[in-house]
Design a protein around this motif. Structure first.
Motif, PDB file in Angstrom:
ATOM      1  N   TYR A  12      44.142  57.098  43.860  1.00 14.69           N
ATOM      2  CA  TYR A  12      43.878  55.802  43.235  1.00 14.69           C
ATOM      3  C   TYR A  12      43.045  55.934  41.970  1.00 14.69           C
ATOM      4  O   TYR A  12      43.326  55.295  40.963  1.00 14.69           O
ATOM      5  CB  TYR A  12      43.175  54.879  44.234  1.00 14.69           C
ATOM      6  CG  TYR A  12      42.639  53.631  43.593  1.00 14.69           C
ATOM      7  CD1 TYR A  12      43.498  52.598  43.258  1.00 14.69           C
ATOM      8  CD2 TYR A  12      41.292  53.498  43.280  1.00 14.69           C
ATOM      9  CE1 TYR A  12      43.032  51.450  42.641  1.00 14.69           C
ATOM     10  CE2 TYR A  12      40.817  52.362  42.661  1.00 14.69           C
ATOM     11  CZ  TYR A  12      41.688  51.347  42.341  1.00 14.69           C
ATOM     12  OH  TYR A  12      41.226  50.226  41.725  1.00 14.69           O
ATOM     13  N   ASP A  13      42.017  56.770  42.009  1.00 19.67           N
ATOM     14  CA  ASP A  13      41.112  56.902  40.861  1.00 19.67           C
ATOM     15  C   ASP A  13      41.793  57.444  39.613  1.00 19.67           C
ATOM     16  O   ASP A  13      41.296  57.271  38.511  1.00 19.67           O
ATOM     17  CB  ASP A  13      39.929  57.808  41.205  1.00 19.67           C
ATOM     18  CG  ASP A  13      38.963  57.140  42.154  1.00 19.67           C
ATOM     19  OD1 ASP A  13      38.902  55.900  42.161  1.00 19.67           O
ATOM     20  OD2 ASP A  13      38.268  57.856  42.893  1.00 19.67           O
ATOM     21  N   VAL A  35      41.247  48.003  48.528  1.00 16.84           N
ATOM     22  CA  VAL A  35      41.247  48.635  47.204  1.00 16.84           C
ATOM     23  C   VAL A  35      40.340  47.855  46.239  1.00 16.84           C
ATOM     24  O   VAL A  35      39.594  48.448  45.454  1.00 16.84           O
ATOM     25  CB  VAL A  35      42.688  48.743  46.649  1.00 16.84           C
ATOM     26  CG1 VAL A  35      42.696  49.251  45.218  1.00 16.84           C
ATOM     27  CG2 VAL A  35      43.533  49.638  47.530  1.00 16.84           C
ATOM     28  N   LEU A  36      40.359  46.541  46.323  1.00 18.31           N
ATOM     29  CA  LEU A  36      39.516  45.707  45.469  1.00 18.31           C
ATOM     30  C   LEU A  36      38.035  45.949  45.749  1.00 18.31           C
ATOM     31  O   LEU A  36      37.230  46.055  44.814  1.00 18.31           O
ATOM     32  CB  LEU A  36      39.876  44.230  45.660  1.00 18.31           C
ATOM     33  CG  LEU A  36      39.156  43.220  44.788  1.00 18.31           C
ATOM     34  CD1 LEU A  36      39.391  43.514  43.309  1.00 18.31           C
ATOM     35  CD2 LEU A  36      39.623  41.814  45.120  1.00 18.31           C
ATOM     36  N   HIS A  42      32.861  50.892  42.678  1.00 16.03           N
ATOM     37  CA  HIS A  42      32.854  52.136  41.908  1.00 16.03           C
ATOM     38  C   HIS A  42      33.019  51.885  40.410  1.00 16.03           C
ATOM     39  O   HIS A  42      32.047  51.772  39.694  1.00 16.03           O
ATOM     40  CB  HIS A  42      33.913  53.102  42.449  1.00 16.03           C
ATOM     41  CG  HIS A  42      33.552  53.618  43.804  1.00 16.03           C
ATOM     42  ND1 HIS A  42      33.895  52.948  44.949  1.00 16.03           N
ATOM     43  CD2 HIS A  42      32.856  54.712  44.192  1.00 16.03           C
ATOM     44  CE1 HIS A  42      33.423  53.611  45.990  1.00 16.03           C
ATOM     45  NE2 HIS A  42      32.789  54.690  45.558  1.00 16.03           N
ATOM     46  N   ALA A  43      34.227  51.806  39.916  1.00 10.79           N
ATOM     47  CA  ALA A  43      34.456  51.708  38.466  1.00 10.79           C
ATOM     48  C   ALA A  43      34.305  50.280  37.948  1.00 10.79           C
ATOM     49  O   ALA A  43      33.846  50.072  36.838  1.00 10.79           O
ATOM     50  CB  ALA A  43      35.843  52.237  38.118  1.00 10.79           C
ATOM     51  N   LEU A  46      37.511  45.688  34.616  1.00 11.05           N
ATOM     52  CA  LEU A  46      37.925  44.287  34.584  1.00 11.05           C
ATOM     53  C   LEU A  46      39.442  44.109  34.689  1.00 11.05           C
ATOM     54  O   LEU A  46      39.910  43.302  35.488  1.00 11.05           O
ATOM     55  CB  LEU A  46      37.379  43.590  33.339  1.00 11.05           C
ATOM     56  CG  LEU A  46      37.703  42.102  33.234  1.00 11.05           C
ATOM     57  CD1 LEU A  46      37.111  41.331  34.408  1.00 11.05           C
ATOM     58  CD2 LEU A  46      37.209  41.546  31.928  1.00 11.05           C
ATOM     59  N   PRO A  47      40.265  44.855  33.907  1.00 11.35           N
ATOM     60  CA  PRO A  47      41.718  44.658  34.043  1.00 11.35           C
ATOM     61  C   PRO A  47      42.224  44.980  35.452  1.00 11.35           C
ATOM     62  O   PRO A  47      43.137  44.326  35.955  1.00 11.35           O
ATOM     63  CB  PRO A  47      42.335  45.606  33.020  1.00 11.35           C
ATOM     64  CG  PRO A  47      41.244  45.941  32.077  1.00 11.35           C
ATOM     65  CD  PRO A  47      39.963  45.800  32.830  1.00 11.35           C
ATOM     66  N   VAL A  48      41.619  45.965  36.100  1.00 14.13           N
ATOM     67  CA  VAL A  48      42.058  46.352  37.441  1.00 14.13           C
ATOM     68  C   VAL A  48      41.634  45.301  38.463  1.00 14.13           C
ATOM     69  O   VAL A  48      42.421  44.902  39.323  1.00 14.13           O
ATOM     70  CB  VAL A  48      41.511  47.748  37.814  1.00 14.13           C
ATOM     71  CG1 VAL A  48      41.849  48.100  39.253  1.00 14.13           C
ATOM     72  CG2 VAL A  48      42.067  48.799  36.869  1.00 14.13           C
ATOM     73  N   THR A  49      40.389  44.821  38.360  1.00 15.81           N
ATOM     74  CA  THR A  49      39.951  43.796  39.315  1.00 15.81           C
ATOM     75  C   THR A  49      40.746  42.503  39.133  1.00 15.81           C
ATOM     76  O   THR A  49      41.063  41.837  40.105  1.00 15.81           O
ATOM     77  CB  THR A  49      38.441  43.518  39.201  1.00 15.81           C
ATOM     78  OG1 THR A  49      38.123  43.150  37.868  1.00 15.81           O
ATOM     79  CG2 THR A  49      37.621  44.722  39.626  1.00 15.81           C
TER      80      THR A  49
END
Length: 117
Positions: A12-13, A35-36, A42-43, A46-49
């Motif tokens: 995933y990372d 995953v959220l 961790h990281a 913003l686009p991923v969340t």
């Protein structure tokens, strides 16, 4: 909160956002929440969340996970290059005619209230 090895998406990372977008479609709501939570801890990109939150809302609204290979990797890179304009000389409009004297607000004849010196 799950550790990286226990996440439902392998590596995933190291996934680019383009690959993540297609791969989260195969996850259930519980897996997306997992995953959220990992991403926020961790990281916290913003686009991923935003992507994960939107997918979670879709699933909670009744969307079903789609079948797919969660191990599939979509390359991250530029899209297909444009091959040029779809307009041909036969379909392009005629160019506008030039103004008679300079700019559109400056016509060919002087105003009557001006005196020439």
């Amino acid at each position: 909160m799950a550790e990286r090895a226990a996440l439902p998406l392998p590596d995933y990372d190291h996934l680019p956002i383009g690959s993540l977008e297609s791969r989260v479609r195969a996850l259930t709501a519980a897996e997306v929440e997992e995953v959220l939570a990992y991403e926020r801890a961790h990281a916290h990109r913003l686009p991923v969340t935003e992507l994960l939150t939107a997918r979670l809302e879709q699933l909670l609204s009744g969307a079903e996970p789609t079948s797919g290979d969660p191990g599939a990797v979509r390359p991250e890179g530029p899209g297909r290059p444009n091959a040029g304009s779809p307009v041909s000389p036969a379909t392009s409009p005629q160019p506008p005619s030039p103004t008679p004297h300079g700019t559109p607000d400056q016509r060919g004849r002087p105003r009557a209230d001006r005196t020439w010196r």
